[in-house]
Design a protein around this motif. Structure first.
Motif, PDB file in Angstrom:
ATOM      1  N   PRO A   1       0.802  -1.232   0.000  1.00  0.00           N
ATOM      2  CA  PRO A   1       0.000   0.000   0.000  1.00  0.00           C
ATOM      3  C   PRO A   1       0.831   1.276   0.000  1.00  0.00           C
ATOM      4  O   PRO A   1       0.373   2.312  -0.492  1.00  0.00           O
ATOM      5  N   ASP A   2       2.053   1.231   0.555  1.00  0.00           N
ATOM      6  CA  ASP A   2       2.899   2.431   0.586  1.00  0.00           C
ATOM      7  C   ASP A   2       3.668   2.642  -0.713  1.00  0.00           C
ATOM      8  O   ASP A   2       4.488   3.563  -0.802  1.00  0.00           O
ATOM      9  N   GLY A   3       3.410   1.792  -1.726  1.00  0.00           N
ATOM     10  CA  GLY A   3       4.038   1.976  -3.025  1.00  0.00           C
ATOM     11  C   GLY A   3       5.293   1.174  -3.252  1.00  0.00           C
ATOM     12  O   GLY A   3       5.838   1.185  -4.367  1.00  0.00           O
ATOM     13  N   ARG A   4       5.784   0.465  -2.240  1.00  0.00           N
ATOM     14  CA  ARG A   4       6.954  -0.376  -2.456  1.00  0.00           C
ATOM     15  C   ARG A   4       6.601  -1.547  -3.367  1.00  0.00           C
ATOM     16  O   ARG A   4       5.542  -2.154  -3.231  1.00  0.00           O
TER      17      ARG A   4
ATOM     18  N   GLY B   1      10.664   6.398  -5.683  1.00  0.00           N
ATOM     19  CA  GLY B   1      11.765   7.322  -5.909  1.00  0.00           C
ATOM     20  C   GLY B   1      13.138   6.794  -5.559  1.00  0.00           C
ATOM     21  O   GLY B   1      14.122   7.533  -5.628  1.00  0.00           O
ATOM     22  N   LYS B   2      13.242   5.502  -5.207  1.00  0.00           N
ATOM     23  CA  LYS B   2      14.514   4.923  -4.791  1.00  0.00           C
ATOM     24  C   LYS B   2      14.997   3.878  -5.801  1.00  0.00           C
ATOM     25  O   LYS B   2      14.257   3.418  -6.661  1.00  0.00           O
TER      26      LYS B   2
ATOM     27  N   SER C   1      -2.601  -2.421  -8.843  1.00  0.00           N
ATOM     28  CA  SER C   1      -2.645  -1.824  -7.505  1.00  0.00           C
ATOM     29  C   SER C   1      -2.872  -0.325  -7.615  1.00  0.00           C
ATOM     30  O   SER C   1      -2.170   0.351  -8.387  1.00  0.00           O
ATOM     31  N   GLY C   2      -3.855   0.179  -6.865  1.00  0.00           N
ATOM     32  CA  GLY C   2      -4.082   1.616  -6.811  1.00  0.00           C
ATOM     33  C   GLY C   2      -4.414   2.244  -8.150  1.00  0.00           C
ATOM     34  O   GLY C   2      -4.084   3.416  -8.371  1.00  0.00           O
ATOM     35  N   GLY C   3      -5.030   1.499  -9.044  1.00  0.00           N
ATOM     36  CA  GLY C   3      -5.366   2.017 -10.357  1.00  0.00           C
ATOM     37  C   GLY C   3      -4.249   1.927 -11.373  1.00  0.00           C
ATOM     38  O   GLY C   3      -4.452   2.228 -12.557  1.00  0.00           O
TER      39      GLY C   3
ATOM     40  N   ARG D   1       8.172  -1.948 -14.655  1.00  0.00           N
ATOM     41  CA  ARG D   1       7.558  -0.745 -15.209  1.00  0.00           C
ATOM     42  C   ARG D   1       6.154  -0.582 -14.634  1.00  0.00           C
ATOM     43  O   ARG D   1       5.503  -1.555 -14.272  1.00  0.00           O
ATOM     44  N   ARG D   2       5.716   0.669 -14.568  1.00  0.00           N
ATOM     45  CA  ARG D   2       4.386   0.975 -14.062  1.00  0.00           C
ATOM     46  C   ARG D   2       3.610   1.763 -15.112  1.00  0.00           C
ATOM     47  O   ARG D   2       4.123   2.744 -15.659  1.00  0.00           O
ATOM     48  N   MET D   3       2.377   1.314 -15.385  1.00  0.00           N
ATOM     49  CA  MET D   3       1.503   2.062 -16.276  1.00  0.00           C
ATOM     50  C   MET D   3       0.424   2.738 -15.446  1.00  0.00           C
ATOM     51  O   MET D   3      -0.356   2.081 -14.748  1.00  0.00           O
ATOM     52  N   LEU D   4       0.368   4.072 -15.510  1.00  0.00           N
ATOM     53  CA  LEU D   4      -0.592   4.857 -14.754  1.00  0.00           C
ATOM     54  C   LEU D   4      -1.961   4.820 -15.431  1.00  0.00           C
ATOM     55  O   LEU D   4      -2.074   4.445 -16.612  1.00  0.00           O
TER      56      LEU D   4
END
Length: 295
Positions: free
Chosen positions: A31-34, A49-50, A255-257, A278-281
């Motif tokens: 949930p925190d994006g990791r 960002g890491k 996750s999260g849309g 990779r992440r697709m928004l």
């Protein structure tokens, strides 16, 4: 299962020679994006960002599948093979939110039907396999109970004891708690009341990852076709994200849309295999989160 034994042995022997005969599909998002993912021998984490960091190194084992439960616990399996004795061992492990690692099952040379990485809100785990003639086997194991056979009982007569504790193909839970799993070119769904139905067909006959988003859309990683296939709740298909050679997807999670994709490079003799996430928004923008060299 003899088929699983031969497949696992081939994967181990080829990987030892420097190839990804069976790339990992394990990817999970907290949930925190990791983002957590496996390169077979190591578990990596990418914080927002890491750069990617190793959070666990396996010792002589492969990790094919990952699952993050609602309490923030990361689950995975260790698959050991000793070529000198041709013997196998398997274990389930968990990393707690505070970083503590522990085995929750095994390692053992005699895994129980139904002991697997993915678990529902009741703590029941699922294990999808095949018989010697490649018929479907689906078992569930709930805390304090015996394995439950959820597939055709006639097929169970042809079953061999399990070797792996990861599912034979990608698996995921839907927003209503249904269990989705991949078996060759088909994705099946276990609905309430243990009703097994076909969710979608016609995919590349591979064992790579699947995901289901909060709207009930299904995503299937097709490594051979270098793409993610989306099937919405009405059965309409699209390919929202593809990969250029030498990259190809093996794992996917919604996750999260957003859609997160684990990709690996084609094997080239003498060259290291690389992995990237990779992440697709929701607006279709694709972002590279991190790239690593396989261990």
């Amino acid at each position: 299962m003899k088929f699983a034994l031969h497949l696992l042995a081939a994967c181990w022997l080829t990987f030892a020679a420097g190839a990804f005969a069976h790339p990992p599909r394990g990817i999970a998002v907290a949930p925190d994006g990791r983002v957590f993912f496996s390169d077979l021998e190591r578990i990596w984490a990418i914080a927002p960002g890491k750069q990617p960091l190793v959070v666990r190194r396996s010792v002589g084992a492969h990790v094919h599948e990952l699952f993050l439960d609602s309490g923030g616990h990361l689950w995975g399996e260790d698959s050991f093979y000793d070529p000198a004795t041709a013997r196998y061992r398997a274990g389930l492990w968990m990393i707690a939110p505070d970083g503590r690692f522990s085995y929750t099952y095994g390692p053992t040379g005699s895994p129980t039907f139904g002991a697997g990485v993915l678990r529902d809100r009741f703590g029941c785990s699922y294990l999808v396999g095949e018989t010697r003639v490649r018929a479907l086997l689906l078992h569930r194991l709930c805390p304090g109970g015996a394995p439950q056979l959820l597939s055709d009982r006639a097929a169970a007569r042809d079953a061999e004891p399990p070797v792996l504790l990861s599912n034979i193909g990608g698996a995921a839970f839907g927003p209503d708690g249904s269990f989705f799993f991949r078996h060759r070119g088909i994705v099946q769904r276990l609905r309430a009341g243990d009703r097994l139905v076909t969710a979608a067909v016609g995919f590349a006959p591979e064992n790579y990852g699947i995901a289901v988003d909060r709207a009930g859309a299904l995503y299937v990683a097709e490594q051979a076709n270098r793409r993610i296939v989306r099937v919405d709740a009405r059965g309409r298909r699209s390919a929202p994200i593809g990969a250029e050679a030498p990259w190809a997807p093996t794992g996917v999670v919604a996750s999260g849309g957003a859609l997160y994709v684990l990709e690996v490079t084609d094997y080239a003799r003498g060259a290291p295999t690389r992995l990237r996430v990779r992440r697709m928004l929701p607006n279709g923008q694709v972002q590279l989160l991190g790239t690593v060299t396989g261990g």
